[in-house]
Design a protein around this motif. Structure first.
Motif, PDB file in Angstrom:
ATOM      1  N   HIS A 232       0.855  -1.189   0.000  1.00  8.51           N
ATOM      2  CA  HIS A 232       0.000   0.000   0.000  1.00  8.51           C
ATOM      3  C   HIS A 232       0.892   1.239   0.000  1.00  8.51           C
ATOM      4  N   PRO A 233       0.454   2.301  -0.657  1.00  5.92           N
ATOM      5  CA  PRO A 233       1.268   3.527  -0.623  1.00  5.92           C
ATOM      6  C   PRO A 233       1.102   4.290   0.681  1.00  5.92           C
ATOM      7  N   ILE A 234       1.588   3.737   1.776  1.00 10.05           N
ATOM      8  CA  ILE A 234       1.535   4.415   3.074  1.00 10.05           C
ATOM      9  C   ILE A 234       2.966   4.779   3.468  1.00 10.05           C
ATOM     10  N   PRO A 235       3.146   5.700   4.430  1.00 13.71           N
ATOM     11  CA  PRO A 235       4.496   6.185   4.750  1.00 13.71           C
ATOM     12  C   PRO A 235       5.494   5.072   5.032  1.00 13.71           C
TER      13      PRO A 235
ATOM     14  N   PHE B  26      -2.160  -2.747  -3.456  1.00 10.64           N
ATOM     15  CA  PHE B  26      -3.308  -2.398  -2.631  1.00 10.64           C
ATOM     16  C   PHE B  26      -3.846  -3.614  -1.906  1.00 10.64           C
TER      17      PHE B  26
ATOM     18  N   TRP C 158       8.040   9.276   9.672  1.00 13.53           N
ATOM     19  CA  TRP C 158       6.658   8.825   9.820  1.00 13.53           C
ATOM     20  C   TRP C 158       5.740   9.411   8.765  1.00 13.53           C
ATOM     21  N   ASN C 159       6.067  10.635   8.334  1.00 17.40           N
ATOM     22  CA  ASN C 159       5.189  11.364   7.420  1.00 17.40           C
ATOM     23  C   ASN C 159       5.543  11.181   5.964  1.00 17.40           C
TER      24      ASN C 159
ATOM     25  N   PRO D  29       0.660   7.128  -5.672  1.00 18.37           N
ATOM     26  CA  PRO D  29      -0.710   7.405  -6.133  1.00 18.37           C
ATOM     27  C   PRO D  29      -1.368   8.478  -5.270  1.00 18.37           C
TER      28      PRO D  29
END
Lengths: 348, 306, 393
Positions: free
Chosen positions: C162-165, C193, C378-379, C392
């Motif tokens: 997933h495109p998370i930090p 995803f 984190w960000n 994305p």
């Protein structure tokens, strides 16, 4: 009337049978499992409150679906319509009128959610009417599309700048959060809405011209055509209404439980599909559906309990649900509702 | 060039489970029975194939069992819709839910279990060196070759044998077939059973060849796409191959399009949007060519008492 | 007579039972600990790693009663699972192991102020909710060094869940490693995803390979990428891979170069022992945030425990020489080992996220000489320049 209660009783019997089948696969004793389900769902104030919380979306989706099944069109897209309702509510709250006072915001949120769910349901209806497409396949495909759409929003344009890049929308202001009963999670405005709508639908179905038309189409589409009913218009209307009800359920979930939009699997754990069973087990009768929703809310809550305390997989409860649906089918009260099949025989 | 070649080569395995399922559903629907339980039968096929392969280490035994399990699931539907004459739509839906639930229950212990014995690709000597199509069609795993063969067999039997004629006539007008001395419910039972076997095989392909792994709900809507392909193929096996690979291609293309900056979530919608478009196309063609679905599709046959 | 005897006996038994339950046998009341997992225990990734940690502690911490864990808990249902653990199972400490449980955990903290909660990978805390994380970015950087040395096409691929930090950070660390030994190489990314979906992972990996990538790393919960790499390698088209989270070298003995491994038990043990010694209570967790890296030994380099680099690839890595600003001319193998020991030192002598680091647009994100702060990591929502994919939006 008596037959309805008999069916309700028998359905409980099938749950018992299902539990026995699970015993064969997992080795968990049926009585232990049953006690765990019942006590966790109905055995305490807390359990009851959770059961009721789960029942709310089932009621709304089930009511909507019953209208559609009643007219012999198959809306299997309540899951997607619920999600689109949640999207509509989030859009209003975060991007249209974030500063509106509670008394304005909440009604508009429900209204827009219902419209979004309704429009989403209109797609299969229009395709059915205009192109003669199978509404079951189309409404199901739209479920998958809605799931991806919600995920697209929370990973993309609606991702909150305050949530460290995680796929959450910004949290709803308190003015958009539905009040709950004490420290439970029962968001009672949605519950009251569901109960009122059940009565309204009951009246529409049995006391109005539209209801009469719906029932005629469901019972015998040839007769309806003969009688000169505008079948297309009624199909569109039925889909619009059933999608709208599912949309309301979605508003309830985001505004009452989560207070933000999040990934689709975080908003609904398959309420739209469970509602299909709820509608049929409730004999497509609005008032009975309310009762059955509560029962199924309990099953879902019990499903967690057997997972935590007995180590059974979460799919167990889906299995029990499907057995109930098969039971409904074998009992034949789905046939009784679609007598067109029998009519066709007499025509020959 | 090699870019397109790679896509086409990957398309065939991605479309194979759909092809297997669609072949079966074509027979089922040709007999006048609508089985919406393809998703449920496929996933039961997937879990049983995986389980048996994991236990015995024999892929082919797993594939065999998946066919039996798929067929068995289909018999529930056959009993509901042929013997009880219950609502076929609801019966199919309940079969799907049953499959999804039961497979999750049975499959729990197989989640994350890696499969060490799996089917490896088996290039066919000679054929694979045909320019262009050779490496695409004949550098695949054995089950893909079997799916080619089955497409031919299904086509041949449907249009060139007595069984095929009986099957089609039962679907078109069961009463005429009945008066011609055909055992309607026997033919229907058989057709539904074949449909289940094929759906089971489709599921097996997913779990023991394609992934190879067991994941809860791994069919992820493929059963419904199979139903759409069945309509798109106008109930003809040879057209099912086209529809299945089209969808296989769409699935492969999703990852090829990601670098162009389109949101992967939107790309994930493609197969489902495409399904709707394909249905519209088929609907146009059906009305233009005046083809119709088997005319007794979904309607139980009540034999007149003489 | 017989009746009286049995009544007396049962009375005695009853009293014994009451005393037994009221006072307990043995001295210490066991700490009841519950775990909530987002995935299935057998997923061979995230939840599996937490479960391995829990299992290993069962023997080591006899004063803890580990409740059966809840697995595959959907984010929508987390609250009810926590409620159940607290109310029915009387848990004292609850670990929620997915960032999606954050809201639910905070809410539960307010509802049950006398219980202790620890949320994995979140960023919100309260007086009885702490957070913890075992972070892999340093390992990804080391993997990146090896990837940069091994690629022949100068195209390196990455399959992201997933495109998370967290994943973005891993990709950046990996790309920084690639950059350091091979400035010409680029890193391309495909998103799934999904945390666990082998058939998607396979399609993504094959798509990267067909675009020319010959080294693949990933953040996803199955060994699929490694098995795909092994298949291609066996067919005569070598594709090198790096395992993720669990020992995956056995799925690709000819393809898996190294990988990232995690030791959650180090963190869990520390937390539980501090709770036992009353260092952590239900009132002082506001600032308790574990962010453990190599120096705490919460993570390990390798495709299998105790095997930092697959011996098959050591000669190739020793052969490849690069010029480094600190070490001068050095083989990649030695560079990896030097960096590893630097990051294991306490305090660290090196960190990959030390400036100057620019993003894809050329904007300086971390100034020269400064190490990225915890919050910046984190960000993280930007890619370093040699990543050619986009996040994305």
């Amino acid at each position: 009337m008596l037959k309805r209660y008999r069916n309700l009783g028998l359905s409980i019997l099938v749950i018992l049978l299902g539990i026995f089948a699970i015993y064969l696969v997992s080795g968990v004793r049926p009585d232990v499992m049953l006690r765990s389900i019942v006590t966790s769902a109905f055995g305490s104030i807390y359990g009851l409150s959770e059961t009721l919380t789960k029942a709310i979306p089932l009621m709304l989706c089930g009511l909507g679906l019953s209208l559609s099944f009643r007219s012999s069109v198959w809306n299997i897209g309540a899951e997607g319509q619920l999600l689109m309702g949640a999207v509509g509510a989030t859009w209003i709250v975060l991007y249209v009128m974030p500063n509106a006072p509670k008394l304005v915001l909440i009604p508009i949120m429900f209204l827009v959610g219902a419209i979004c769910g309704g429009i989403w349901a209109l797609i299969p209806a229009i395709l059915k009417v205009k192109f003669n497409l199978n509404e079951i396949i189309v409404s199901l495909m739209l479920n998958y599309i809605a799931i991806e759409f919600v995920n697209y929003l929370v990973y993309g344009p609606w991702k909150s700048p305050y949530e460290w890049g995680f796929p959450y929308s910004t949290k709803f202001p308190t003015s958009a959060q539905l009040p709950r009963i004490l420290d439970t999670r029962i968001h009672y405005p949605t519950l009251i809405l569901a109960l009122i709508l059940a009565i309204i639908i009951y009246i529409i179905l049995y006391k109005s011209k539209l209801g009469y038309e719906i029932r005629v189409i469901g019972d015998n589409i040839d007769a309806a055509r003969y009688a000169g009913l505008d079948i297309h218009r009624i199909i569109l209307l039925v889909f619009l209404l059933s999608g709208g009800l599912a949309g309301l359920a979605g508003v309830g979930e985001v505004a009452g439980i989560h207070h933000r939009l999040r990934v689709a699997s975080g908003i609904s754990s398959g309420y739209g599909y469970t509602a299909v069973i709820v509608a049929w087990l409730g004999c497509l009768d609005p008032l009975l559906i309310i009762l059955v929703s509560f029962l199924f809310g309990g099953l879902l809550v019990g499903g967690d309990a057997i997972q935590v305390s007995l180590g059974l997989p979460g799919a167990t409860i889906n299995f029990i649900n499907s057995l109930i649906l098969i039971f409904v089918l074998v009992q034949g009260f789905s046939n009784a509702r679609i007598p067109s099949i029998r009519k066709r025989k007499s025509e020959r | 060039m090699s870019f397109i070649l790679e896509i086409l080569k990957a398309t065939i395995p991605a479309g194979t489970p759909l092809l297997l399922g669609a072949l079966g559903e074509i027979y089922t629907e040709r007999s006048g029975i609508l089985n919406l339980g393809v998703e449920g039968m496929m996933i039961m096929g997937a879990v049983s194939a995986f389980g048996i392969t994991a236990i015995t280490g024999n892929v082919w035994l797993g594939v065999l069992v998946s066919a039996i399990v798929g067929g068995g699931m289909a018999l529930i539907h056959a009993f509901n819709s042929i013997t009880l004459k219950a609502n076929q739509t609801l019966s199919g839906l309940s079969l799907t839910m049953l499959g999804l639930g039961l497979s999750g229950l049975i499959g729990k212990r197989y989640v994350g279990v890696p499969l060490l014995n799996k089917l490896h690709s088996l290039p066919i000597y000679g054929l694979k060196d045909i320019p262009l199509i050779g490496p695409i069609l004949f550098d695949q795993d054995p089950l893909v070759y079997i799916s080619y063969l089955l497409t031919f067999v299904f086509w041949f039997f449907l249009f060139n044998t007595r069984f095929g004629i009986e099957l089609r006539s039962v679907g078109e007008s069961p009463d005429v077939a009945d008066s011609a001395g055909i055992d309607v419910s026997k033919i229907q039972y058989l057709a539904v059973f074949i449909g289940g076997i094929m759906a089971g095989l489709g599921g097996a392909y997913l779990s023991v060849v394609y992934a190879p792994a067991w994941i809860e709900g791994m069919t992820a809507g493929m059963g419904w796409i199979v139903l759409a392909i069945t309509i798109f193929s106008l109930w003809r096996p040879e057209r099912a191959i086209l529809g299945s690979y089209l969808f296989g291609g769409i699935r492969v293309l999703q990852y090829k399009l990601q670098p162009f900056g389109i949101s992967p979530n939107l790309l994930n919608m493609l197969p489902f949007i495409f399904t709707i478009l394909v249905l519209m196309l088929a609907s146009k063609e059906i009305s233009r060519k005046r083809i119709s679905a088997p005319s007794s599709l979904g309607i139980p046959y009540f034999r007149e008492k003489l | 007579m017989k009746g009286k005897f049995s009544v007396a006996l049962s009375l005695v038994l009853l009293v014994a039972l009451i005393i037994n339950t009221a006072y307990g046998v043995g001295a210490e009341k066991k700490l009841k600990v519950a775990f909530i997992y987002v995935g299935p225990i057998g997923d061979y990734g995230w939840s599996h790693a937490h479960e391995m940690a829990r299992q290993s502690l069962i023997k080591k911490l006899p004063w803890v009663e580990f409740l059966p864990p809840a697995e595959s808990v959907p984010e929508a249902d987390a609250v009810r699972f926590i409620d159940r653990f607290v109310r029915e199972e009387k848990a004292d400490v609850i670990f929620t192991t997915s960032f999606g449980y954050m809201d639910a955990t905070i809410e539960a903290g307010k509802k049950y102020p006398d219980k202790i909660f620890f949320h994995c990978s979140g960023y919100t805390r309260s007086k009885n909710v702490g957070t913890y994380f075992a972070e892999l970015y340093q390992i990804y950087y080391l993997n990146g060094l090896m990837a940069g040395a091994l690629t022949k096409t100068n195209k390196v691929g990455y399959v992201g869940a997933h495109p998370i930090p967290e994943v973005v950070r891993h990709i950046n660390a990996f790309a920084l490693g690639v950059q350091e030994v091979n400035p010409k190489a680029t890193v391309d990314v495909r998103w799934l995803f999904s945390w666990y979906d082998p058939s998607k992972a396979r399609m993504a990996a094959e798509s990267l390979i067909s675009d020319g990538c010959d080294v693949l790393a990933f953040t996803e919960d199955s060994p699929t990428v490694v098995t795909v790499g092994e298949e291609y390698t066996k067919k005569g088209k070598p594709v090198y891979t790096f395992g993720h989270y669990s020992p995956m070298q056995k799925y690709g003995p000819n393809s898996c170069v190294s990988g990232q491994l995690v030791h959650w038990e180090v963190i869990y043990r520390d937390i539980l022992e501090k709770i036992r010694r009353k260092v952590y209570t239900n009132t002082n967790l506001e600032n308790v945030d574990y962010w453990w890296l190599l120096k705490e030994r919460a993570v390990e380099l390798g495709g299998d425990f105790g095997v930092p680099i697959n011996p098959k690839f050591i000669p190739a890595l020793k052969e490849k020489k690069v010029t480094n600003s600190v070490f001068g001319k050095i083989s990649v193998y030695d560079l990896v080992m030097k960096r590893l020991s630097q990051m294991k030192a306490n305090p660290e002598k090196f960190d990959p996220f030390t400036g100057p680091i620019k993003d894809q647009t050329g904007k300086v994100r971390i100034e020269a000489g400064r190490r990225a702060t915890h919050d910046e990591l984190w960000n993280m929502d930007w890619f370093v320049p040699n990543v050619i994919a986009k996040i994305p939006r």
